[in-house]
Design an enzyme around this catalytic site. Structure first.
Site, PDB file in Angstrom:
ATOM      1  N   PHE A   2      28.746  25.382  21.853  1.00  0.00           N
ATOM      2  CA  PHE A   2      27.869  24.668  20.939  1.00  0.00           C
ATOM      3  C   PHE A   2      26.833  23.883  21.710  1.00  0.00           C
ATOM      4  O   PHE A   2      26.742  22.675  21.618  1.00  0.00           O
ATOM      5  CB  PHE A   2      28.697  23.725  20.068  1.00  0.00           C
ATOM      6  CG  PHE A   2      28.203  23.656  18.670  1.00  0.00           C
ATOM      7  CD1 PHE A   2      26.883  23.382  18.398  1.00  0.00           C
ATOM      8  CD2 PHE A   2      29.055  23.888  17.603  1.00  0.00           C
ATOM      9  CE1 PHE A   2      26.414  23.317  17.108  1.00  0.00           C
ATOM     10  CE2 PHE A   2      28.602  23.812  16.306  1.00  0.00           C
ATOM     11  CZ  PHE A   2      27.277  23.530  16.066  1.00  0.00           C
ATOM     12  N   LEU A 180      30.496  30.791  12.733  1.00  0.00           N
ATOM     13  CA  LEU A 180      31.285  30.000  13.680  1.00  0.00           C
ATOM     14  C   LEU A 180      30.386  29.001  14.370  1.00  0.00           C
ATOM     15  O   LEU A 180      29.288  29.362  14.826  1.00  0.00           O
ATOM     16  CB  LEU A 180      31.931  30.925  14.724  1.00  0.00           C
ATOM     17  CG  LEU A 180      32.602  30.239  15.921  1.00  0.00           C
ATOM     18  CD1 LEU A 180      33.828  29.446  15.474  1.00  0.00           C
ATOM     19  CD2 LEU A 180      32.992  31.269  16.995  1.00  0.00           C
ATOM     20  N   SER A 181      30.812  27.750  14.434  1.00  0.00           N
ATOM     21  CA  SER A 181      30.129  26.748  15.236  1.00  0.00           C
ATOM     22  C   SER A 181      28.685  26.544  14.758  1.00  0.00           C
ATOM     23  O   SER A 181      28.464  26.166  13.611  1.00  0.00           O
ATOM     24  CB  SER A 181      30.204  27.166  16.710  1.00  0.00           C
ATOM     25  OG  SER A 181      29.946  26.110  17.576  1.00  0.00           O
ATOM     26  N   ALA A 182      27.702  26.826  15.600  1.00  0.00           N
ATOM     27  CA  ALA A 182      26.311  26.719  15.166  1.00  0.00           C
ATOM     28  C   ALA A 182      26.036  27.663  14.002  1.00  0.00           C
ATOM     29  O   ALA A 182      25.246  27.351  13.109  1.00  0.00           O
ATOM     30  CB  ALA A 182      25.368  27.034  16.325  1.00  0.00           C
TER      31      ALA A 182
END
Length: 346
Positions: A2, A180-182
């Site tokens: 990230f 996912l994540s960003a």
């Protein structure tokens, strides 16, 4: 996974060098604050290169094709998986947004979403962030210009989705986005800015809408220190949302998943019944909250997986940022998205 060092393209070599130096500073700052390490995942592994498309297994009759989408807001490469089972009719579309440093192919391998597409006959699209728009291939969730309708990356991704839903004759109530994540943070943005296109959002290890508006506030949000002016989701337009987060995530603080839930709940139906459940799957215990309407529709789910780091729960070891232990986030998201179809099939 990230890294928030968003670097916009430039043709000036000196500025490029300065941008590279700035990105290095961002990485070192992340590490100093405990948000990034040489191996940021206690339970996964960092991605170190781009996989060849051949690393994605494509069964006979299926297609995993590459293309580009162009619109006024920009251009992005993407891959589309059309299952062999689509000859029996396409049931829907799932947009999958990778995390930082990942590729669309890598994300397809790690989530195992293509196998689920074969089973349930939906099309999957994997947009690819360009390194020209972010040096670490992160979706720019923390940029004001990428948090609005008809602007920046939301406009590109929504336009791509419109293009594919038209091509496959897929209605809005069968169109979903997950990440996912960003990618999860951008999925939440798409649910907020384009509720007329997306009927469901899946956010794994992500952040709520408008969690940040620049790099410093992104650091704070990732650490769980949310800015005060976060606008809740719009009441009548909130989309159904499923959230996954690991209790041991040292990259994006788990409190962000609670804020995603709260935004979606504030904007969702006023009368719901909330239930809680705990259990153990594939070596990891979990807790799950659900919010159900009077007609039995699940409008919100929140999964907390004990001991999971910044990785896709139940993911495949061939992809980056995956943990094979715990509930299968991909299968649970598909169940959540297509819940009515699956209930009818029983």
């Amino acid at each position: 996974n990230f890294n928030v060092g968003a670097l916009r393209p430039t043709t000036d070599e000196t500025r490029l060098e300065r941008y590279a130096a700035a990105n290095d500073l961002v990485r070192r700052t992340l590490a100093r604050h405990g948000l990034m390490a040489d191996n940021p995942l206690p339970s996964g592994k960092p991605w170190t290169g781009n996989p060849a498309p051949e690393s994605v297994t494509v069964p006979q009759g299926a297609r995993f094709q590459e293309d580009r989408f162009c619109c006024d807001a920009g251009i992005r490469r993407y891959r589309t998986y059309i299952p062999a089972s689509a000859t029996q009719g396409v049931t829907g579309l799932v947009v999958m947004l990778h995390g930082c440093t990942q590729t669309s192919e890598d994300f397809a391998v790690g989530t195992g979403m293509n196998a689920l597409a074969e089973q349930h006959r939906f099309v999957v699209v994997y947009p690819q962030q360009s390194r020209g728009d972010n040096a670490q291939s992160c979706w720019n969730w923390f940029s004001r210009g990428d948090q609005r309708r008809d602007r920046g990356e939301p406009a590109i991704l929504a336009g791509l989705t419109r293009h594919l839903t038209a091509a496959h004759d897929i209605p809005r109530d069968r169109t979903f986005v997950a990440g996912l994540s960003a990618g999860a943070a951008m999925a939440v943005i798409l649910g907020e800015t384009y509720p007329d296109i997306f009927s469901g959002v899946g956010a794994h290890s992500g952040l709520p809408f408008a969690a940040a508006n620049d790099v410093p506030s992104a650091f704070a949000a990732m650490a769980g220190q949310m800015q005060e002016n976060v606008r809740p989701a719009r009441g009548a337009s909130a989309v159904r949302t499923i959230v996954f987060h690991g209790s041991a995530d040292a990259t994006v603080h788990p409190s962000n998943s609670d804020r995603i839930w709260r935004q979606a709940a504030d904007g969702g139906p006023r009368q719901t019944i909330e239930t809680s459940k705990s259990g153990e799957t594939s070596g990891r215990s979990f807790s799950r909250r659900t919010s159900v309407t009077a007609d039995g529709s699940i409008v919100l789910e929140h999964w907390t997986v004990d001991g999971l780091g910044h990785a896709w729960s139940g993911g495949r070891p061939g992809g980056s940022y995956t943990d094979p232990q715990g509930p299968d986030a991909s299968a649970e998201m598909v169940r959540f998205f297509f819940q009515h179809d699956m209930q009818e099939a029983l």
